[in-house]
Write an enzyme that holds these catalytic residues in place. Structure first.
Site, PDB file in Angstrom:
ATOM      1  N   PHE A  81      31.264  10.392  19.478  1.00  8.08           N
ATOM      2  CA  PHE A  81      31.980  10.737  18.095  1.00  8.08           C
ATOM      3  C   PHE A  81      33.440  10.008  18.046  1.00  8.08           C
ATOM      4  CE2 PHE A  81      34.504  12.666  14.842  1.00  8.08           C
ATOM      5  CZ  PHE A  81      33.556  12.665  13.643  1.00  8.08           C
TER       6      PHE A  81
ATOM      7  N   LYS B  47      44.797  14.273  16.923  1.00 13.36           N
ATOM      8  CA  LYS B  47      44.655  15.843  16.776  1.00 13.36           C
ATOM      9  C   LYS B  47      46.122  16.413  17.026  1.00 13.36           C
ATOM     10  CE  LYS B  47      39.548  16.393  17.227  1.00 13.36           C
ATOM     11  NZ  LYS B  47      39.230  16.843  15.902  1.00 13.36           N
TER      12      LYS B  47
ATOM     13  N   ASP C 223      38.657   7.263  24.363  1.00 12.81           N
ATOM     14  CA  ASP C 223      39.081   7.968  23.049  1.00 12.81           C
ATOM     15  C   ASP C 223      39.449   9.357  23.700  1.00 12.81           C
ATOM     16  OD1 ASP C 223      39.268   9.625  20.879  1.00 12.81           O
ATOM     17  OD2 ASP C 223      37.365   8.904  20.063  1.00 12.81           O
TER      18      ASP C 223
HETATM   19  C1  PLP Z   1      37.057  11.979  20.154  1.00 13.58           C
HETATM   20  C2  PLP Z   1      37.170  12.043  18.669  1.00 13.58           C
HETATM   21  N1  PLP Z   1      37.595  10.907  18.190  1.00 13.58           N
HETATM   22  C3  PLP Z   1      37.865  10.492  17.117  1.00 13.58           C
HETATM   23  C4  PLP Z   1      37.902  11.850  16.032  1.00 13.58           C
HETATM   24  C5  PLP Z   1      38.323  11.462  14.748  1.00 13.58           C
HETATM   25  O1  PLP Z   1      39.384  12.000  14.475  1.00 13.58           O
HETATM   26  P1  PLP Z   1      40.032  12.211  13.055  1.00 13.58           P
HETATM   27  O2  PLP Z   1      39.119  13.366  12.280  1.00 13.58           O
HETATM   28  O3  PLP Z   1      41.408  12.670  13.043  1.00 13.58           O
HETATM   29  O4  PLP Z   1      39.823  10.999  12.213  1.00 13.58           O
HETATM   30  C6  PLP Z   1      37.618  12.912  16.601  1.00 13.58           C
HETATM   31  C7  PLP Z   1      37.618  13.982  15.579  1.00 13.58           C
HETATM   32  O5  PLP Z   1      37.113  15.173  16.052  1.00 13.58           O
HETATM   33  C8  PLP Z   1      37.317  13.254  17.896  1.00 13.58           C
HETATM   34  O6  PLP Z   1      36.617  14.257  18.615  1.00 13.58           O
END
Ligand code: PLP
Length: 403
Positions: A134, A248, A219
């Protein structure tokens, strides 16, 4: 407005894209939140991992207030003292060599930047991502996200992003071609069910990327900033990426994303090739400075390791007591509990008993509490889960129904 009026108005006026739980939260302090009726909850969601420092941490509140009086916005076309201070603090804690950042507003944006950066730096189009990953829901990040329920309605997505089975070095190696710019991976898959990779996987990816001269992008939007008991999850395996995505909790709850890279990699983006109006606003950067101070001063990373181990062992005790629990996973205060059935009902029942828990897919309960959570609050969460599981088991006398 009362609870019902707020729920109805929000449902009417806001895009119905969130799986909302019927509770109106209006106040928070530390690891506790209160609803509009004054009912108290232990918050094991941490606002999806954002409230890592606890809700309304006084030092972050103070920093926001002071900066708001001074200067709220300043386009990155001009220099700003708070932005510089934040960049210095951030790059002083990111893994060695990751010392040039692009600041944005969210996790998805931090991934968008990483994808563009990989293409620009390498001159190649292809990104290898993991099945189960994700990375967010904007078009680029979505193209690297795995779940078809997020992707399918929006095709065609960004081309040349391909997925390989996670935790499988052989498949990653087979997928690399002369067009590959980068491998993008979450060190621990969050939304994908709190999946910790086997030892050797991330190191193997690092070696593969070095051998093939491609970028390794981590990520760490969910895993970063102490959450897993190390400042960044990649430190558990002693592996440093070329590019790291953060967001976050970065600004203690205000929207901030950062793509931090090796200086030579980030320098491949030239003036105008990437930007956002809000990049590194003074208000958000002031919150970010305070957040990093709190993280270090209050030794929250160490706290995540200690309390995470305690929380996990308590979840494991629940597992040994309840046949409806399949597995407990995670590191630090990023924990998952896989159940033998859909967890929505469990979440709602726990909420009614004063504990907010997240899901990760249909079957996994996910815990991303503020790192300031206390043992007593963890104990309350465990005792509530215990009673919810008892009810669930009584409702399924012959065992859990498969799905
Ligand atoms: C690992 C990871 N990358 C990217 C995102 C996307 O972040 P955002 O919701 O701030 O766009 C999330 C959101 O949960 C995430 O857990």
């Amino acid at each position: 407005m009362n609870e019902q009026e707020i729920i109805e108005a929000e449902n009417r006026l806001m895009a119905n894209v969130f799986a909302k739980k019927p509770v109106v939260l209006t106040r928070g302090k530390g690891a506790v939140v209160w609803d509009v009726n004054g009912k108290e909850y232990v918050d094991c969601t941490g606002s999806y991992g954002v409230a890592l420092f606890g809700h309304s941490h006084p030092k972050i509140v103070e920093a926001i207030g002071k900066q708001a009086e001074k200067l709220i916005s300043c386009h990155a076309g001009y220099y700003n003292d708070k932005r510089t201070e934040f960049l210095q603090k951030l790059t002083s804690i990111t893994p060695k060599g990751l010392n040039k950042a692009f600041l944005s507003n969210s996790g998805a944006e931090s991934v968008e930047c990483a994808i563009k950066l990989a293409r620009k730096y390498s001159g190649k189009p292809e990104i290898i991502a993991m099945m189960g990953a994700f990375h967010g829901k904007t078009m680029g990040a979505l193209s690297a996200t795995w779940d078809k329920k997020y992707r399918e309605p929006f095709q065609p997505l960004v081309p040349e992003i391909k997925h390989v089975p996670p935790d499988n070095l052989e498949k990653a190696r087979e997928a690399v071609s002369e067009k590959t710019a980068a491998v993008l991976v979450e060190p621990i898959r969050g939304e994908g069910g709190i999946r910790v990779p086997p030892d050797g996987f991330l190191k193997g990816l690092r070696e593969l990327c070095d051998e093939k001269n491609i970028l390794l992008i981590f990520d760490e939007v969910q895993t970063g900033f102490g959450r897993t008991g190390k400042l960044f999850a990649c430190e558990h395996w002693g592996v440093t990426p070329d590019v790291m995505c953060l967001a976050k909790p970065l600004a203690g709850g205000l929207p901030l994303g950062a793509t931090v890279a090796r200086a030579d990699v980030m320098s491949s983006l030239k003036v105008g090739e990437h930007s956002t109006t809000y990049s590194g606003s003074p208000l958000v950067c002031a919150a970010g400075c305070a957040a990093i101070d709190v993280l270090l001063d209050e030794k929250l990373t160490e706290r995540a390791a200690t309390l995470g181990a305690y929380f996990k062992s308590e979840l494991e005790k629940l597992q040994s007591k309840h046949r409806i629990v399949k597995e407990v996973r995670g590191l630090g205060l990023m924990l998952g509990m896989e159940m033998k059935f859909d967890v929505l009902n469990t979440l709602l029942k726990a909420k009614d008993k004063g504990v907010l828990v997240l899901d990760a897919g249909r079957n996994v309960l996910r815990f991303l509490p503020p790192l300031v959570i206390s043992r007593e609050q963890i104990d309350k969460a465990i005792s509530v889960l215990n009673s919810v599981f008892e009810e669930e088991e009584n409702a399924r006398p012959s065992g859990a129904s498969a799905n």
